[in-house]
Design an enzyme around this catalytic site. Sequence first.
Site, PDB file in Angstrom:
ATOM      1  N   SER A 238      -0.103   7.481  12.192  1.00  0.00           N
ATOM      2  CA  SER A 238       0.038   6.195  11.427  1.00  0.00           C
ATOM      3  C   SER A 238       0.122   6.502  10.056  1.00  0.00           C
ATOM      4  CB  SER A 238      -1.262   5.481  12.001  1.00  0.00           C
ATOM      5  OG  SER A 238      -2.862   5.973  11.537  1.00  0.00           O
ATOM      6  N   SER A 239      -0.174   7.620   9.453  1.00  0.00           N
ATOM      7  CA  SER A 239      -0.060   7.799   8.156  1.00  0.00           C
ATOM      8  C   SER A 239      -0.193   9.411   7.855  1.00  0.00           C
ATOM      9  CB  SER A 239      -1.457   7.416   7.376  1.00  0.00           C
ATOM     10  OG  SER A 239      -2.502   8.164   7.985  1.00  0.00           O
TER      11      SER A 239
ATOM     12  N   ILE B  18       1.128  13.049   7.077  1.00  0.00           N
ATOM     13  CA  ILE B  18       1.738  14.205   7.510  1.00  0.00           C
ATOM     14  C   ILE B  18       2.176  13.815   8.839  1.00  0.00           C
ATOM     15  CG2 ILE B  18       1.864  16.717   8.556  1.00  0.00           C
ATOM     16  CD1 ILE B  18       0.190  17.250   6.143  1.00  0.00           C
TER      17      ILE B  18
ATOM     18  N   TYR C 123     -15.133  21.884   6.470  1.00  0.00           N
ATOM     19  CA  TYR C 123     -13.700  21.812   6.884  1.00  0.00           C
ATOM     20  C   TYR C 123     -13.135  22.927   6.993  1.00  0.00           C
ATOM     21  CZ  TYR C 123      -9.127  20.440   6.384  1.00  0.00           C
ATOM     22  OH  TYR C 123      -7.692  19.970   6.531  1.00  0.00           O
TER      23      TYR C 123
END
Length: 267
Positions: free
Chosen positions: A11-12, A14, A142
């Site tokens: 939906s956004s 990349i 991360y």
Amino acid sequence: MSKVVLITGASSGIGKSIAHYLIEKGYIVYGTSRNPREKVVNGINFVALDVTKTETIQQAVKEIAEKEGKIDFLINNAGMGITGPIEETPDDEIKRIFDTNYFGVIKVIKAVLPIMRKNNGGFIINITSIAGYMGLPFRGIYSATKGALELTTEAFRMELKDFNIKMTNIAPGDFATNIAAGRYHSPIIKNSPYEKKYKSTLDLMDKHVDKGKDPLIMAEKVYAVMQEKNPTIHYKVGEFIQKFSIALKHILPDKVYEKMLMKHYKL
């Protein structure tokens, strides 16, 4: 027949760029979002899927398989960012990002594999990160999620050889997306021993994203890799210095490389 592609987190950012690019190339594209407002948006067929909830994964994959009879490509793009001193990062947030960036990806792969095996082939592309090749200060969690996925892909590839199912990683560097706004930031705690260095590092990270490359470059790379009959295990996409930093890690002594990173982040 047109190839069917499932892209998580379409939906956004990349994922959205990849989806639109593949539609232009003639693919049937299904994108996932936790709460899609519309069934079809600019050619992307959206299905509800939350990578942390197994039942939504199974339902979405079942829906696509029943409609199309196959899933030729799976692009695992859904993910989230997290920053903060590891000592001050809440345990719940650490678990949440592993559920999204690692365990969620494994769940989606497990749901799609029986369909690909039944059709005697498929191609799975895991979108990781250049940060997954090194432990970055204030981004250690991360880095760990993406590094774990890189290694798991290596093992998965060997296990899937007999089924004509290919798998690879594509690791992007900094791209101009909304990831900075969507990631979890451990709060900057006043008088914390990490306060000043964490704040300056956070500011630097945000600048890198703001100056990042156009996500279209990632879309073009994903498409190029999809055409390969014998894809390699790891691909990197980003600034030369970002990709070169991975090579340097294999060449330089550990402490020298550590000093280089600390100098870059002004620590």
